[in-house]
Design an enzyme around this catalytic site. Structure first.
Site, short mmCIF file in Angstrom:
data_model
loop_
_atom_site.label_atom_id
_atom_site.label_comp_id
_atom_site.label_asym_id
_atom_site.label_seq_id
_atom_site.Cartn_x
_atom_site.Cartn_y
_atom_site.Cartn_z
CG HIS A 175 -1.94 1.08 1.25
ND1 HIS A 175 -3.14 0.98 1.92
CD2 HIS A 175 -1.95 2.33 0.70
CE1 HIS A 175 -3.83 2.09 1.79
NE2 HIS A 175 -3.12 2.93 1.05
CG HIS A 223 -7.67 3.44 -0.42
ND1 HIS A 223 -6.98 2.89 -1.45
CD2 HIS A 223 -6.78 4.21 0.27
CE1 HIS A 223 -5.71 3.31 -1.40
NE2 HIS A 223 -5.56 4.11 -0.36
CD GLU A 269 -7.68 6.58 4.42
OE1 GLU A 269 -8.22 6.59 3.29
OE2 GLU A 269 -6.57 7.10 4.65
CG ASP A 299 -0.18 8.98 0.56
OD1 ASP A 299 -0.09 8.88 -0.68
OD2 ASP A 299 -1.21 8.67 1.19
#
Ligand code: ADE
Ligand code: ZN
Length: 320
Positions: A9, A189, A192, A271
């Protein structure tokens, strides 16, 4: 000792470090609203997913040429290698670039070149997952799939990312059915920020092979049973969850609870340029036992889309 690991991921656009943001802005003569690297880092304080996405899409504006996508990807592979990562399945968001006039082919050629550079430099194997932006409509996603069609043999799968709440997986039923028919793996996704219902939809409507994040699945005991029975892989991202206020602190992060519940959870960086670190930093941020670290490493290969024989090889190497 660092264990070999697969990262499952990772958004390539989310690995754009402030230093590279500045270098590419200069190289491509793109104006950015920051005076210094420190300025950029100071802007990386988010109160939710949308806060972050606004800055993340703005950062991507400096990516224009094939070489830019190559350099971004190769730099991520260097970071991954330093953390003991031996296999990656990475996301890219083509619509972020094609909507600015950068061609799909420019993006994918640069990314695939960067993955090859990572293989040559570090021996890291890789797969590429095309993510559709869920805040855009499904027709836009179908158009992107059409652009991607000549590249399907170089793609591992299709994913779904961007603003979750208000954009349920069911919005992309046709796109995911098409991708499945074309032999692509499917991930999304879900859970989340969105509710457990979105995880159900990803499983039942999109027929996903993995769930990205999945934190909020823990609110629904029936869903937990389903995920455990199917040994569905969850790609969990602790530092991301902290940065985006999905969790209040890392003291009681759901990842360890997931492992205790027998779920196939993995650890990933999401990220890393925006959330304070790569996969090694994510591992270090949680108080994990040696056994938990080993389970996470095993799960990363079990949950990968490597061919079965290759998976077994990697697992054997881990046991050794
Ligand atoms: N795009 C990049 N990072 C993301 C995340 N954590 N959630 C949704 N979309 C994303
Ligand atoms: Zn993500």
């Amino acid at each position: 000792m660092t264990l070999p690991l697969a990262e499952l991921h990772l958004h390539l656009e989310g690995s754009l470090e402030p230093e590279m943001l500045f270098a590419l802005a200069q190289r491509n003569k793109v104006a950015i609203p920051f005076a210094s690297v420190e300025d950029v880092r100071a802007a990386y304080r988010f109160s939710n997913l949308q806060d972050f996405l606004d800055i993340y899409y703005q950062g991507a504006n400096v990516l224009l040429a094939e070489e830019d996508f190559h350099d971004l990807t190769a730099a991520y592979m260097d970071r991954a290698a330093a953390d003991g990562v031996t296999h990656v399945e990475v996301f890219f968001d083509p619509q972020t670039h094609t909507d600015r006039g950068v061609s799909f082919d420019t993006v994918i050629k640069g990314v695939l070149g960067g993955l090859e550079t990572g293989k040559a430099r570090h021996g890291i194997s890789s797969g590429l997952i095309l993510c559709l932006l869920r805040h855009l409509d499904e027709d836009a996603g179908l158009k992107t799939l059409k652009q991607a069609e000549p590249w399907f043999d170089r793609l591992l799968g299709i994913g779904l990312d961007s603003s979750e709440v208000g954009h349920p997986p069911s919005k992309f039923a046709r796109a995911f059915a098409l991708a499945g028919e074309a032999g692509l793996k499917r991930v999304a996704h879900a859970g989340e920020e969105g509710p457990p219902e979105y995880v159900w939809e990803a499983l039942d409507i999109l027929k996903v092979d993995r769930i990205d994040h999945g934190n909020r699945a823990l609110e629904d005991p029936r869903l937990v049973d389903r995920l455990r029975e199917e040994q569905m892989t969850l790609t969990v991202c602790p530092l991301s969850n902290l940065s985006l206020c999905v969790v209040k602190s890392l003291d009681n992060h759901p990842l360890q609870r997931m492992l205790k519940l027998g779920l196939r959870a993995t650890i990933n960086s999401d990220d890393p340029a925006y959330f304070g670190g790569y996969v090694g930093a994510n591992i270090a941020a949680l108080a994990l036992t040696g056994d938990e670290k080993k389970t996470l490493a095993r799960n990363s290969f079990l949950g990968s889309f490597l061919p079965e024989a290759e998976k077994q090889k990697r697992l054997a190497a881990l046991d050794a």
